[in-house]
Write an enzyme that holds these catalytic residues in place. Structure first.
Site, PDB file in Angstrom:
ATOM      1  N   ASP A   1       8.495  57.464  -7.606  1.00 46.56           N
ATOM      2  CA  ASP A   1       8.321  56.587  -6.457  1.00 46.56           C
ATOM      3  C   ASP A   1       7.365  55.478  -6.901  1.00 46.56           C
ATOM      4  O   ASP A   1       6.654  55.595  -7.908  1.00 46.56           O
ATOM      5  CB  ASP A   1       7.810  57.333  -5.218  1.00 46.56           C
ATOM      6  CG  ASP A   1       8.099  56.531  -3.933  1.00 46.56           C
ATOM      7  OD1 ASP A   1       8.380  55.312  -4.034  1.00 46.56           O
ATOM      8  OD2 ASP A   1       8.043  57.106  -2.838  1.00 46.56           O
TER       9      ASP A   1
HETATM   10  C1  BGC Z   1       8.907  54.285  -0.936  1.00 45.64           C
HETATM   11  C2  BGC Z   1      10.287  54.443  -1.545  1.00 45.64           C
HETATM   12  C3  BGC Z   1      10.827  53.084  -1.881  1.00 45.64           C
HETATM   13  C4  BGC Z   1       9.877  52.392  -2.838  1.00 45.64           C
HETATM   14  C5  BGC Z   1      10.318  51.013  -3.278  1.00 45.64           C
HETATM   15  C6  BGC Z   1       8.002  53.436  -1.809  1.00 45.64           C
HETATM   16  O1  BGC Z   1       6.815  53.147  -1.162  1.00 45.64           O
HETATM   17  O2  BGC Z   1       8.336  55.550  -0.727  1.00 45.64           O
HETATM   18  O3  BGC Z   1      11.128  55.132  -0.678  1.00 45.64           O
HETATM   19  O4  BGC Z   1      12.115  53.203  -2.420  1.00 45.64           O
HETATM   20  O5  BGC Z   1       8.621  52.254  -2.194  1.00 45.64           O
HETATM   21  O6  BGC Z   1      10.228  50.119  -2.237  1.00 45.64           O
END
Ligand code: BGC
Length: 746
Positions: free
Chosen positions: A263
């Site tokens: 993530d």
């Molecule tokens: C989120 C993800 C997301 C990523 C990119 C993170 O903060 O938890 O689900 O895909 O950011 O935006």
């Protein structure tokens, strides 16, 4: 003449088997593994390191020298995110990146229709492909453990079987475009509060029975090409490079050959990221150009620190080569697949898909005196109340926020559909969140209202009193603590004094319909006082048209709840028995974490309700129709057999009402007597059928070992116990219409 000679020469060379000019990795007639090995053998150490971490917010560099393209990722599960700046979250202000916003994933799960999941995946995948993305960051399949989780709307509900069945066609649909899904957030990312430090304490049985099945289905049945690790911890390590989750389970037990993506900003350490099964690091710094000493991306944990570690002998290249192989596989499957289609953006088909999925997902929770559908020959004055009737909802909620090409609000949809057949009078009733901005995308709506809550309320009551029917559009709105990433809700109650407002409105006009727009359950202490309740989700571009079609009866509602609608938080095992949001503790590395024991174990959602004989506001699987269905007696093809046999249970279902409608027939299995504690019943099958008035369909379900087994943690295996079982068939987990026993012999 010259041309001809060249042609002859080439033909000759080819005949002699000398056309080796195309390297193996570029030859798409060769098996992918051969191409991967060839590319790997040509890469320098630095190139291998480069390919496994970001070069911008959402991209990784590929191998420019070898012509291996960049990997571009995009959020998210509900539509393709607008382009952001190279190094910042702010949008890049492109003018060609407005998308189709599809309904939230709880709405998709509420369709209980695998064809809708396929259509969703296919459509969003086409949009991602058109925008030249290799990886779509979704779908999300974290289990709905608590109604307070800020991201429930991005997930597929509380039941592992339902989520497993719905995720596989979504994955297939997206990937048929040569775009990888990124199934998130693996695993146990069940709350947003303290999301970087949450440390769920979960036993193996609970893990395997409740929290892993949808991920396993995506990996093994869907062949998902990438997975995203969560921010949370699990047994002493962060999820994004958790050796148990990534190495032992995902890549080990499940034999998965895809790439694990962190993530954004979930990586904290090189050593564990190297050994814990992470393949690509993204988002470690939010501002890549100013936070580092040179190019900040070089300072990512899987960049120069890893390279140096290999050079000084701290690490061997075994793990690195495995990571690179996985990223190459991803590249060949997506951006280097010359045969992948070209995709499309904002097509009529996508708009139609948005509407169809929404129409199948809206759930009619209650309909006293058949107030709905609106009888436009009798109803002359309609009061439309509430902020959510006019608020655009595609902007907000965190990373799934979108720049939709357009969005029809409920009030617009109703006005368009009803025209001059009835008078519509709107009153705001309350001010919730008048803003509409996320990372520079603005709705452009001015929802500010200087009036006091009393003035707004008085106006609403006056309008309500004067109308034949009241449609109150309320719920949550994707602002902080109201269905939004990085925050959980602070209570089960509706915000902005809506409970009191609804009671007051129903007191002046009992013909009140509450249209609850949210991606999760809310308390409804007023349920007995209003006539009808619709669970309306976030429905994307076509929100207003979708809701107007249901309210007026152009479309007969056919969604059912993918989660339990608790009356109070106490009815939810996570809150009654488990710890939420946990208690502070120190992990093995000396970090402050929030330990969160999942004491409720496997008793999540209806499993907890059944065990404790509770009465929720609405049970899991509940949803009404404008027609009625009658279930006949279930029959079974054999009364006993071995677990290797397949049992077939059949039930006739008849539409006994006046109009066409769809019914979701649900099969639950109950292990009547077992040596261990088992849920009263568990969903093991469902079918959505479409019946004309008077029509009957024989609905059949096959039951095999999978439907009978539980996870035995000591044996680390799925096992069943011979003995008595029951097949329960019904319209919801709280409305079983027919039961039939069967026996498993040794
Ligand atoms: C989120 C993800 C997301 C990523 C990119 C993170 O903060 O938890 O689900 O895909 O950011 O935006």
């Amino acid at each position: 003449m010259k041309t001809i000679i060249t042609a002859i020469a080439l033909t000759g060379a080819s005949a002699l088997g000398m056309t080796a000019a195309v390297p193996d990795y570029l030859n798409d007639n060769l098996p992918i593994e051969q191409r991967v090995e060839d590319a790997l053998s040509r890469m320098t150490l630095r190139e291998k390191i480069n390919i496994i971490h970001a070069q911008s917010k959402f991209s990784a560099p590929g191998v420019p020298r070898l012509g291996i393209p960049e990997i571009w990722c995009t959020d998210g599960p509900l539509g393709v995110r607008p382009e952001v700046l190279w190094d910042e979250w702010e949008q890049a202000e492109w003018t060609n990146d407005s998308c189709t916003a599809f309904p939230s994933l709880t709405a998709l799960a509420a369709t209980w229709n695998t064809d809708m999941a396929q259509l969703y995946g296919q459509s969003i995948g086409e949009e991602a492909r058109f925008r030249n993305k290799s990886v779509l960051l979704g779908p999300g399949v974290n289990i709905y453990r608590t109604p307070l989780n800020g991201r429930n709307f991005e997930y597929m509900g509380e039941d592992p079987y339902l989520a497993s069945k719905m995720v596989v066609p979504y994955v297939n649909g997206v990937q048929s475009n040569g775009v990888a899904v990124c199934v998130k957030h693996f695993a146990l990312n069940n709350n947003e509060i303290n999301r970087h430090t949450s440390n769920p304490i979960v036993d193996d049985r609970t893990l395997y029975e409740i929290y892993l099945p949808a991920f396993r289905a995506a990996a093994q049945e869907g062949n998902a090409w990438t997975f995203m690790g969560g921010y949370n911890l699990f047994r002493g390590e962060h999820a994004s490079y958790n050796p148990i989750l990534m190495n032992d389970i995902l890549k080990g037990e499940w034999g998965w050959d895809g790439a694990v993506i962190s993530d954004w900003g979930a990586v904290h350490d090189t050593r564990t990221a190297v050994s814990g099964g992470l393949d690509m690091e993204f988002g470690s710094w939010t501002n890549g150009l100013t936070n580092g000493t040179s190019n900040a991306y070089d300072n990512y944990y899987l960049a120069t620190p890893y390279l140096k570690g290999i050079q000084d002998g701290t690490y061997t290249t075994t793990e690195l080569d495995d990571k690179v192989r996985r990223v190459l596989r991803l590249t060949f499957r997506t951006v280097m697949d010359r045969n992948r289609p070209f995709g499309s953006l904002n097509s009529d088909e996508h708009v139609a898909a948005c509407r169809e999925i929404g129409q199948e997902g809206v759930v009619l929770l209650q309909n006293r005196n058949d107030l709905l559908p609106l009888q436009l020959d009798k109803v002359k004055k309609i009061a439309v109340l509430g902020e959510n009737a006019i608020k655009m909802m595609t902007v907000g909620g965190g990373s799934s926020s979108l720049k939709a090409r357009y969005e029809i609000t409920p009030l617009e949809g109703l006005k368009k559909r009803i025209g001059d057949k009835a008078e519509i009078v709107y009153a705001r009733a309350y001010v919730g969140d008048p803003t509409g901005e996320y990372n520079g995308v603005i709705t452009g709506q001015d929802l500010s209202d200087p009036r006091s809550p009393e003035e707004l309320r008085d106006e609403a009551l006056k309008v309500a009193k004067d109308a034949d029917v009241v449609l109150f559009f309320g719920g949550l709105n994707k602002s902080n603590h109201q269905d939004c990433e990085d925050t959980d809700r602070e209570s089960l109650d509706l915000p902005y004094n809506q409970n009191e407002l609804i009671e007051a409105i129903a007191a002046v006009n009992p013909n009140t319909v509450v249209v609850n727009i949210s991606g999760t359950g809310v308390a409804m202490p007023w349920a007995n006082k209003v006539s009808s309740i619709l669970q309306a989700w976030y429905l994307g571009n076509e929100t207003g048209n979708t809701l107007a079609s249901i309210l007026t009866g152009d479309v007969n509602p056919s969604g059912k709840l993918p989660y339990t609608y608790y009356a109070t938080l106490d009815q939810c095992g996570a809150h009654k028995l488990g710890e939420y949001p946990g208690h502070p503790s120190i992990d093995k590395l000396g970090n402050e974490v929030m330990d969160m024991p999942y004491n409720e174990g496997i008793y999540v959602g209806y499993r907890f309700i059944d065990k404790n004989k509770l009465k929720p506001t609405f049970p899991f699987g509940h949803g009404l129709s404008y027609t009625k269905f009658e279930y006949g007696k279930a029959t079974i093809d054999k009364k006993e057999g071995s677990a290797d046999d397949t049992f077939t249970v059949t039930v006739p279902v008849t539409n006994i009402g006046q109009r066409q409608g769809k019914e979701i027939v649900q099969l639950y299995i109950s292990d009547v007597k077992s040596s261990i504690d088992r849920p009263v019943k568990e969903l093991k099958g469902f079918k959505k059928i479409d019946l004309q008035p008077g029509q009957t369909e024989e609905v059949s379900f096959e039951i095999n070992k999978d439907a009978l087994s539980y996870f035995d943690a000591d044996k680390h295996a799925w096992v069943y116990e011979p003995g008595d079982f029951q097949a329960l068939i019904g319209a919801s987990s709280g409305d079983i219409r027919t039961k039939i026993p069967f026996k498993i012999t040794k």
